[in-house]
Write a protein that holds these residues in place. Structure first.
Motif, PDB file in Angstrom:
ATOM      1  N   ARG A   1     -76.006 -62.837 -60.218  1.00  0.00           N
ATOM      2  CA  ARG A   1     -77.121 -61.926 -59.966  1.00  0.00           C
ATOM      3  C   ARG A   1     -78.378 -62.701 -59.573  1.00  0.00           C
ATOM      4  O   ARG A   1     -79.083 -62.323 -58.643  1.00  0.00           O
TER       5      ARG A   1
ATOM      6  N   TYR B   1     -76.187 -55.016 -57.300  1.00  0.00           N
ATOM      7  CA  TYR B   1     -74.919 -54.385 -57.676  1.00  0.00           C
ATOM      8  C   TYR B   1     -75.161 -52.931 -58.049  1.00  0.00           C
ATOM      9  O   TYR B   1     -75.813 -52.641 -59.043  1.00  0.00           O
TER      10      TYR B   1
ATOM     11  N   THR C   1     -71.941 -63.851 -64.581  1.00  0.00           N
ATOM     12  CA  THR C   1     -72.561 -62.699 -63.917  1.00  0.00           C
ATOM     13  C   THR C   1     -74.066 -62.933 -63.749  1.00  0.00           C
ATOM     14  O   THR C   1     -74.650 -62.605 -62.728  1.00  0.00           O
TER      15      THR C   1
ATOM     16  N   GLU D   1     -81.657 -52.200 -57.381  1.00  0.00           N
ATOM     17  CA  GLU D   1     -80.763 -53.236 -56.881  1.00  0.00           C
ATOM     18  C   GLU D   1     -81.223 -53.777 -55.536  1.00  0.00           C
ATOM     19  O   GLU D   1     -80.824 -54.855 -55.117  1.00  0.00           O
TER      20      GLU D   1
ATOM     21  N   GLU E   1     -65.387 -56.382 -59.651  1.00  0.00           N
ATOM     22  CA  GLU E   1     -65.599 -57.117 -60.903  1.00  0.00           C
ATOM     23  C   GLU E   1     -65.447 -58.611 -60.698  1.00  0.00           C
ATOM     24  O   GLU E   1     -66.155 -59.410 -61.316  1.00  0.00           O
TER      25      GLU E   1
ATOM     26  N   MET F   1     -68.583 -59.881 -58.988  1.00  0.00           N
ATOM     27  CA  MET F   1     -69.722 -59.904 -59.914  1.00  0.00           C
ATOM     28  C   MET F   1     -69.503 -60.850 -61.091  1.00  0.00           C
ATOM     29  O   MET F   1     -70.356 -60.948 -61.971  1.00  0.00           O
TER      30      MET F   1
END
Lengths: 504, 408, 363
Positions: free
Chosen positions: A331, A337, A327, A416, A302, A305
């Motif tokens: 990304r 992820y 986040t 992903e 967590e 990310m």
């Protein structure tokens, strides 16, 4: 010893699926009988039949020679069969006693509950089997191991002599598993019979008196733990040799794609779950993160990310300062992820597959076209994933929840890995998927590595860690305590490292 | 931390409610002495509070039953409307007690409809509740038009119902009242409050008040009650232990409807003596609020009903009493601020001090509190309580969540 | 498959309208009135030119309330606060509109902006409580509705923002000058507010934003799964807050057509109950901009036609009963259709899985 349960030729069909087909098992009284098999092998359907939740289409069940005709769990309970569910069936906002007596309350006039009598009976059971539970505690304040003992007490309170335990160790840490096993031994020595459902071969070999293996809805083998091996069991389970990934030569680059430095994190209960943790991953490298569950793996993911923010320390992902980034930014910087809980974190179950393709990639091209979603790109790329990852679905327009777990996972992995991520966080990427899907996912993780991605592989499956990783990092109490070379380390050394011992 | 726990205990345990009530009474007593607004704790105010509280208590207990069983009941308002109508019409036709009974039956029917829609068919609980409110509103209006004008009422009002008999406890009542008029600190206030409850009180009040101990006994001491609570906490677990969750919920929601219906009938039959359109005036929603305010506990619901009923009563009786109670609000704000200061939560402390001083400023600047503000006092209180205490509240775990048998 | 979807989407509401007509007929028969006669009276009166125009005007208001509710639904928010939001919005829009003198277009825009801002701000109280304090928006909005009513009544006093017409006790806000009026079209003996174009624009914007834009995707994703949305990089709590505010903003526009096209001030004659109607219409119209439009017109038609019933000797309230039955039966039939579809889809997927395994076996 006598046969307490005989399951003869049980079959059950669902629309389009054969869940059970000619299942035959016989179980000795006072023993622990393990039933193992992959997900979807038909174990849970069989258990539902045994517990009266589902009626079989064919076959029969005999308990002590008497033919059973179960219409509901109540019938099963009346016949002395009790079930300890994998997901605990407890109400937090009630006491242990209330949870235990529900459904078979000792009552007096006007339906008043005799709490005193019930408390006495529960205390007696708790003492006899060494369960150590306090009837008046609120369930909300109990730990996982205690909750499981309450579940067992619930079944014993109803006078069960045959206990079905569905994946009882799935949620336990090793110490709790040991405690559970000693409790189970205590139960069988009192004459109770236990049916132990699992897919963890080590545990089954350790605890069971007999083992039945199921595959594709039917029973394929009946063995004694002393006369078999883990490898033999695995081959019964999948009907052939286990697939082996071939990672090939190291493709490690020279740049650190992920840099975690001295990061600490305190959760909302005030516990310091990540403690000055540092971890680097080079591009083109797979680092396996091994550890007993609950040692900070989820929190580390967590943090990387950007879902939670660290108290201190820094995280750098391909040049982006991830300790302050959102986040979305993380990304968009090229991080894939694969979350460990695919149903809750990985998919919009009610949305179509192609919309799920957009999820997580809605910030950048090709899924986004300025302010707009690029529907045709999403659809065509979904088609690509479906064919490349062998996702079994009638079309990309069906809702995600209609797919089986393995196919959902293949789709997530495909998503992903789209757009060649620079960093890939793969948490339990093959948990709960069948062997075929596992092989596909492994190959794609290796391919990502070959293409230069830095892969953080978090897995409770140590085989997987050994086979795929270039390096193994051991996490213990929120710190990386050891790095191991998978080519040199043995499962024993890894096991020791996971309990906190320093390995040179 | 320990102070927080102690405060929590006080807020949670029914026994300590007496302590809180005692302190509150002492504070009110002081305020009366200081401001001369003697009506706050008079027997009249106390009797009026009782009359205003009972419908809220019934709605609140109705909400409690339903939510404890796992179904949110926004349809309480509609069920109360049904109760007011049924109570008034059948009360007019066959006497007030028959009216009360008819109201309970009407409430049960509305409750069963809610149960059918939410439990059996599985539609959204809020949608079903609102549809029931609309249905109740439309149907009663329709029926009023059909039945009332020929019977001597009109489309908005029913003919009068024969009143339910009143009782006064002999000896005790007059003595308490005379004690009240002595204006001793605390003692006179207590005497006034008790006198209000036992002087010219409707038998219906006494009967409906029984719903409170009955609810506590059934939900916490009996097998059925345990099953109701587990239907709200963990229906899957209940089902796995052989509890018929659907049936349990049906019965609980029917009880909920009956209580709301009786609360409605109390308004039309006892408080006003006839049916008036929009008579419930959102009391079903306030009832819902008392459930939250009372942390899903019967005594808490009772406390909420009394608080909101009391503000209602004060507004009707004397507006300078309302003005005087602003001081109580200031006192609460100061106490909260002190507690928060002690816990080193400076932000909250400052906020409540600022609020307190604003109220104090208002107290001196304005002679009366506008009626409009008093109208929404229960609503505002609910929001503030929720905003500050939402983390400590413990609603039934699965209240509001859809539950289908056989699905996890 | 899409054809089938359309079929069910139309069949469900149609079936429930028929069901409710049947049930209403039964009630009418019990009362001794002729159902056929009653419905004929409804139809004849409702489809008269000038009535039709006022029904369309009403449709516009209902439509906006429906869209406001529908946006909330996409986020699983049950915005029952539309009542408070819209009334505060019209009130303040009327107050602001009466205070200024601006060129016509600017004046109109100012009024509409005020309405949107007030509605959004009021709704964001519930949004804040939901996101920061985890309080159900249903409860907080019910409470906020009453508070809004109280505030308006308070502010509408002649000594404050309102005034009384000479010889009247009805408080209202001062009139908005002509530059803040919207033109009307004279059609069939009635005045059709040009505000209908605002409603059409909002409907189109709603559809495009929700189904085509990244923002709409984020909104729907958060509504479907908070956690998955968060893991995908959406700031989910903020999304919930924003959705509540948008819903309130659109709710704020609900009463503006009536205010700018007809009354030119705010008074207590602006009715309560738009929240319930909006939610009902969004449910019946399945949150689709076209579906809500049909539902809104149907609703307005029923209500516009109802007064004729009095002359026919049937209580007007039968229409309210009918509406309640329609809401319940539509929601029930959608629920049933949803379950049938789910079963079918699972069968399809099951069949696909079996097919591919048999293929494998053949290989």
């Amino acid at each position: 010893m006598t046969k307490v349960i005989e399951i003869i030729g049980i079959g059950k069909k669902y629309p389009g699926v054969v869940a059970n087909d000619n299942v035959n098992i016989s179980i000795e009284g006072g023993s622990i009988h393990a039933i193992i098999g992959e997900n979807g092998a038909g174990k849970s359907t069989l258990m539902k039949i045994l517990f009266g939740l589902v009626k079989p289409d064919s076959g029969s069940i005999r308990v002590r020679g008497e033919e059973l005709n179960l219409k509901s769990p109540q019938d099963a309970i009346a016949k002395g069969i009790g079930m300890v569910h994998q997901h605990f069936m407890l109400a937090d906002n009630a006491t242990v006693l209330e949870n235990v007596i529900l459904g078979s309350e000792p009552t007096g006039a006007l339906g008043t509950i005799h709490y005193a009598a019930a408390r006495e009976k529960l205390t007696e059971i708790s003492q006899r089997y060494g369960l150590e539970i306090d009837p008046d505690q609120l369930v909300a304040s109990l730990g996982v191991g205690e909750r499981q003992r309450v579940e067992i007490a619930k079944v014993l309170f109803r006078g069960a002599e045959i206990l079905i335990l569905d994946e009882p160790t799935a949620v336990l840490v090793p110490q709790e598993v040991d405690e559970l096993f000693s409790n189970l031994k205590g139960l069988t020595s009192n004459g109770l019979t236990i049916i132990f459902i699992s897919h963890k071969l080590d545990e089954v070999l350790q605890i069971a008196d007999d083992i039945t293996v199921m595959r594709r809805g039917t029973t394929v083998a009946n063995v004694h733990p002393k006369e078999t091996s883990k490898k033999a069991l695995a081959e019964y389970m999948i009907g052939g040799a286990l697939p082996e990934p071939h990672p090939g030569e190291s493709s490690r680059g020279s740049d650190k794609a992920l840099k975690v430095e001295g990061v600490s994190f305190t959760d909302h209960d005030g516990r310091k779950v990540i403690n000055e943790l540092s971890l680097d991953i080079f591009s083109g490298e797979i680092v396996g993160l091994a550890g007993v569950e609950g040692n900070g793996q989820s929190e580390l993911i967590e943090l990387i990310m950007g879902l939670v923010k660290a108290d201190s320390g820094s995280i750098e992902i391909v040049g982006l300062d991830a300790s302050v980034a959102t986040t979305r930014q993380i990304r968009d910087a090229g991080v894939g992820y694969i979350p460990q809980d695919r149903h809750r974190d990985g998919l919009l179950l009610g949305a179509s597959l192609w919309e799920n393709r957009v999820l997580g990639h809605q910030g950048t091209a090709p899924m986004a076209d300025g302010l707009w979603v690029n529907k045709s790109a999403a659809k065509s790329d979904s088609e690509r994933i479906v064919s490349e990852f062998d996702v079994r679905t009638p079309s990309i327009n069906v809702a995600a929840h209609a797919l089986s777990g393995g196919n959902q996972q293949k789709f997530i992995v495909g998503r992903e890995m789209a757009g060649a991520p620079k960093v890939l966080i793969a948490a339990q990427p093959t948990r709960g998927v069948d062997v075929g899907a596992q092989a596909i996912i492994w190959n794609h993780l290796i391919e990502a590595r070959r293409n230069g991605a830095a892969v953080l592989l978090v897995s409770a499956d140590l085989d997987e860690i050994f086979k795929l990783s270039d390096r193994i990092a051991v996490i213990f109490r929120g710190e990386i305590t050891n790095y191991l070379d998978p080519k040199k380390a043995t499962p024993e050394t890894l096991g020791m490292a996971m309990t906190g011992e320093k390995i040179a | 931390m320990s102070t927080v726990n102690r405060v929590k205990d006080i807020l949670r345990s029914p026994a300590r409610l007496y302590l809180v009530a005692g302190l509150a009474l002492a504070a009110l007593s002081l305020i009366q002495i200081w401001t001369g607004a003697n009506d706050i704790t008079s027997d009249g105010a106390s009797g009026a509070t009782l009359r205003f509280s009972i419908p809220l208590l019934m709605a609140g207990l109705g909400g409690l039953w339903s939510e404890r069983a796992g179904v949110i009941n926004i349809g309480l308002e509609g069920m109360m409307i049904v109760g007011t109508w049924m109570g008034a019409w059948f009360g007019f036709k066959s006497g007030p007690w028959v009216g009360m009974l008819a109201a309970a039956i009407g409430g049960i029917i509305a409750g069963l409809l809610h149960a059918l829609l939410t439990v059996r068919i599985g539609i959204d609980q809020a949608v079903s509740g609102l549809a029931i409110n609309l249905l109740a509103y439309g149907t009663t209006r329709f029926l009023s038009g059909v039945y009332f004008p020929p019977a001597g009422g009109d489309i908005l009002t029913s003919p009068y119902v024969k009143p339910i008999a009143l009782f006064t406890v002999p000896w005790l009542s007059p003595h308490l009242i005379s004690l009240e008029h002595k204006h001793y600190f605390f003692i006179s206030d207590l005497a006034g409050i008790i006198a209000g409850l036992i002087t010219r009180t409707s038998w219906a009040s006494l009967l409906l008040m029984m719903a409170l101990p009955l609810t506590i006994w059934i939900l916490w001491r009996t097998k059925f009650g345990l099953r109701v609570r587990f239907s709200g906490e963990n229906p899957v677990a209940s089902e796995s232990l052989g509890v018929n969750v659907y049936r349990t919920r049906f019965i609980a929601i029917a009880v909920s409807g009956a209580l709301a219906g009786l609360g409605g009938a109390y308004i039309s039959v006892v408080s006003t003596g006839h049916y008036l359109e929009n008579q419930t005036a959102g009391r079903g929603y306030i009832g819902l609020a008392t459930v939250i305010f009372g942390n899903w506990k019967p005594m808490g619901v009772f406390a909420g009903a009394v608080l909101f009923g009391w503000t209602d009563a004060l507004r009707i009786r004397q507006s300078d009493s309302v003005h005087a109670t602003l001081l109580a609000v200031v006192a609460i704000a100061v106490i909260v601020a002190l507690i928060k200061l002690y816990q080193k939560k400076f932000k909250v402390a400052i906020i409540s001090l600022v609020c307190g001083s604003l109220v104090l400023f208002y107290f001196f600047a304005q002679k009366v509190v506008p009626d409009e503000f008093v109208t929404f006092f229960p609503n505002l209180t609910t929001i503030i309580v929720l905003a500050f205490l939402s983390q400590r509240l413990r609603p039934p775990a699965m209240a509001g969540a859809p539950y289908r048998k056989g699905e996890e | 498959m899409t054809q089938k979807k359309w079929f069910w989407a139309l069949m469900a509401p149609l079936a429930s309208v028929i069901f409710s007509i049947g049930l209403t007929s039964l009630i009418l028969l019990l009362k001794g009135a002729s159902p056929f006669g009653t419905f004929k009276v409804l139809w004849d009166f409702g489809s008269q030119g000038s009535n039709l125009v006022s029904e369309v005007n009403q449709t516009v208001a209902y439509y906006l309330a429906g869209v406001a509710a529908a946006i909330g639904f996409k986020m699983l928010l049950f915005n029952i606060g539309i009542d408070g939001q819209y009334r505060l919005a019209v009130f303040f829009a009327a107050v602001v509109g009466a205070q200024v003198h601006l060129p016509p277009v600017l004046h109109v825009l100012l009024i509409m902006t005020t309405a949107v801002v007030v509605g959004a701000l009021w709704a964001s109280i519930a949004g804040y409580l939901k996101v920061k304090r985890n309080i159900s928006e249903v409860i907080s909005n019910i409470m906020l509705n009453t508070i809004a009513s109280g505030l308006i009544t308070y502010l509408l006093q002649p000594t404050r923002l309102g005034y009384n017409l000479p010889g009247s006790n009805n408080s209202q806000t001062p009139p908005v000058p002509k530059s803040g009026w919207l033109p009307s079209f004279h059609i069939a003996g009635g005045n059709l507010y040009s505000y209908i174009f605002v409603a059409i624009a909002i409907g189109a914007l709603y559809w495009v934003l929700l189904n085509r834009s990244v923002f709409g995707f984020n909104l729907r994703a958060t509504g479907m799964s908070f956690r998955a949305a968060r893991a995908s990089g959406i700031n989910a709590p903020r999304m919930i807050f924003i959705t509540m505010a948008i819903s309130g903003g659109i709710a704020g526009l609900t009463g503006i057509g009536e205010m700018m096209g007809n009354t030119h001030n705010y008074s207590l004659s602006f009715p309560n109950g738009y929240a319930l109607t909006g939610l009902a219409l969004a449910l019946i119209g399945r949150s689709s901009p076209i579906g809500i439009a049909f539902a809104a017109f149907f609703w307005s038609f029923l209500e516009g036609a109802a007064p004729a019933l009095d002359l026919y000797g049937v209580p007007v309230e039968i229409v309210t009963v009918m509406q309640a039955i329609i809401i319940i039966s539509t929601v029930v039939s959608y629920e049933l259709v949803k379950r049938i579809n789910l079963l079918q889809q699972q069968r399809l997927v099951g069949a696909a899985a079996v097919e591919s395994t048999t293929k494998e076996a053949v290989k």
